[in-house]
Design an enzyme around this catalytic site. Structure first.
Site, PDB file in Angstrom:
ATOM      1  N   GLN A 195       2.805  -2.921   0.412  1.00 22.94           N
ATOM      2  CA  GLN A 195       3.501  -1.659  -0.034  1.00 22.94           C
ATOM      3  C   GLN A 195       4.311  -1.924  -1.481  1.00 22.94           C
ATOM      4  O   GLN A 195       4.482  -3.139  -1.658  1.00 22.94           O
ATOM      5  CB  GLN A 195       4.490  -1.763   1.148  1.00 22.94           C
ATOM      6  CG  GLN A 195       4.239  -1.593   2.713  1.00 22.94           C
ATOM      7  CD  GLN A 195       3.518  -0.032   2.830  1.00 22.94           C
ATOM      8  OE1 GLN A 195       3.992   0.858   2.436  1.00 22.94           O
ATOM      9  NE2 GLN A 195       2.347  -0.013   3.590  1.00 22.94           N
ATOM     10  N   ASP A 206      -6.429   1.228   9.635  1.00 26.46           N
ATOM     11  CA  ASP A 206      -5.609   0.861   8.496  1.00 26.46           C
ATOM     12  C   ASP A 206      -6.373   0.925   7.083  1.00 26.46           C
ATOM     13  O   ASP A 206      -6.111   0.329   6.199  1.00 26.46           O
ATOM     14  CB  ASP A 206      -4.973  -0.476   8.357  1.00 26.46           C
ATOM     15  CG  ASP A 206      -3.584  -0.632   7.483  1.00 26.46           C
ATOM     16  OD1 ASP A 206      -3.157   0.296   6.820  1.00 26.46           O
ATOM     17  OD2 ASP A 206      -3.210  -1.787   7.265  1.00 26.46           O
ATOM     18  N   LEU A 254      -3.501  -9.048   1.617  1.00 25.53           N
ATOM     19  CA  LEU A 254      -4.416  -7.951   2.288  1.00 25.53           C
ATOM     20  C   LEU A 254      -3.867  -6.528   1.889  1.00 25.53           C
ATOM     21  O   LEU A 254      -2.689  -6.547   1.969  1.00 25.53           O
ATOM     22  CB  LEU A 254      -4.741  -8.360   3.477  1.00 25.53           C
ATOM     23  CG  LEU A 254      -5.499  -9.333   3.824  1.00 25.53           C
ATOM     24  CD1 LEU A 254      -5.536  -9.878   5.339  1.00 25.53           C
ATOM     25  CD2 LEU A 254      -7.129  -9.166   3.387  1.00 25.53           C
TER      26      LEU A 254
END
Length: 376
Positions: A135, A268, A301
């Site tokens: 993020q 995701d 990741l």
């Protein structure tokens, strides 16, 4: 009306050899004059998958706020068995998110040519920097309902889930405000300790964002968020079953502790999904996909390139039954977000969201609300 014959249908009672009738987009009990008959050729019919945590595919991201891009995403997902999608934004500029919300809301009204967009999932930007992962830390915001509403604008009703860091000041009030609206609150990207996690779950954080990843791990003197969940507190867990994000042994532990009824498989997936190795964008961060694994420059990741049909194959390969995996992919996510009375099961009156798959779990046909939107 449509009739599907010669199929092994996964019902609430297991697989049955039966015909399926579709009328006005719903599963019906019978068909007097079916003008469209489809032969499934002895293949399996399962409820379509619901992906409640996905960012994009094929070079498009839900953050983009592009209507044509939303159709590209929806069509690709349908080709891999996903019939319902909760469009997921990530931590980026608030104006970018606001524009994305408008585009998603509009597409929910007009419909897609593939998987149905059934709501919005905001992954952030109400995050701390303690476990920020992929993020973008430049765009995190404080935990207030005002900040959330500023991005939602006139489309507050489409928000189904919001992931936040419960250790942030103001998170208690935000969780309360969101729960009052029926929004699912998820714990994600968090440095919260065990006590904070327990408190958040008790307050109404009923979902764990990509469980194990970007949260405090289980240690014998510091149980963390993972420990709080593994005690069996009734929280739903999202699992990325690509065997990169979570080892199969850890998947087994999570499911045994949290319970099969609380297990939800997610992709995701990011915009690089379906395109191969290369450099892609996620919330303004460069993401490098190498051998199908997505990471940012620092090595963390960054989502996945997983599709849910591959996730199904993976889970069956380590011993889970088709019946259980189907629940993880269809009914459990539907139940978690309040769609359990219309999606996730092959049952009279439910939306005719169906997939025909062969014994190698390849998707042959996909139906969304009774319409065939994909044929291999």
């Amino acid at each position: 009306m449509t009739k599907i014959i010669n199929a092994r249908v996964l019902t609430e009672n297991g697989f049955e050899n039966k015909d399926i009738y579709i009328k006005n987009g719903k599963i019906a009990s019978e068909c007097a004059n079916c003008d469209d008959i489809i032969d499934a050729g002895g293949k399996m019919i399962l409820p379509g998958f619901m992906d409640i945590h996905i960012h994009g595919v094929c070079g498009h991201d839900f953050n983009d706020g592009n209507s044509d891009g939303l159709d590209v995403i929806a069509n690709f997902l349908a080709s891999h068995g996903t019939t319902s999608v909760v469009a997921t934004t990530s931590t980026t500029d608030k104006n970018v998110i606001a524009n994305a919300v408008k585009a998603i809301a509009q597409k929910m009204k007009t419909g897609t040519t593939g998987a149905e967009i059934v709501g919005l999932h905001m992954e952030g930007p109400i995050f701390s920097d303690k476990a920020i992962g992929a993020q973008n830390p430049a765009f995190t915001q404080q935990a207030t309902i005002q900040n959330v509403d500023a991005m939602l604008g006139d489309n507050k009703d489409i928000l189904k889930m919001l992931a936040l860091s419960p250790e942030l000041d103001g998170s208690d009030k935000l969780i309360s405000d969101l729960r009052a609206r029926g929004v699912v609150c998820a714990i994600g990207h968090t440095g919260a300790d065990y006590d904070c996690a327990v408190k958040a779950i008790e307050q109404g954080c009923t979902m764990m964002t990509h469980f194990y990843n970007a949260m405090t791990p289980l240690k014998h003197r510091d149980p963390g968020v993972v420990g709080a969940v593994l005690e069996g507190r009734g929280a739903d867990i999202q699992l990325i079953c690509d065997f990169v994000h979570v080892h199969p042994a850890a998947i087994n532990v999570a499911i045994k502790c949290a319970g099969k009824e609380h297990t939800i498989m997610i992709s995701d997936a990011i915009s690089g999904t379906g395109l191969g190795d290369g450099v892609y964008d996620l919330g303004g961060l460069e993401v490098f996909v190498n051998s199908g694994v997505a990471r940012i420059a620092g090595g963390a990741l960054a989502g996945s390139t997983l599709t849910l049909d591959t996730a199904m194959k993976n889970m069956v390969s380590i011993g889970y039954s088709i019946e259980d995996v189907s629940k993880f992919l269809s009914y459990n996510p539907a139940k978690a977000l309040g769609f359990e009375n219309k999606k996730g099961l092959i049952k009279d009156g439910y939306d005719a969201d169906l997939i025909i798959i062969d014994d190698d779990f390849n998707v042959c046909k996909t139906f969304v609300n009774g319409k065939c939107v994909y044929t291999a």
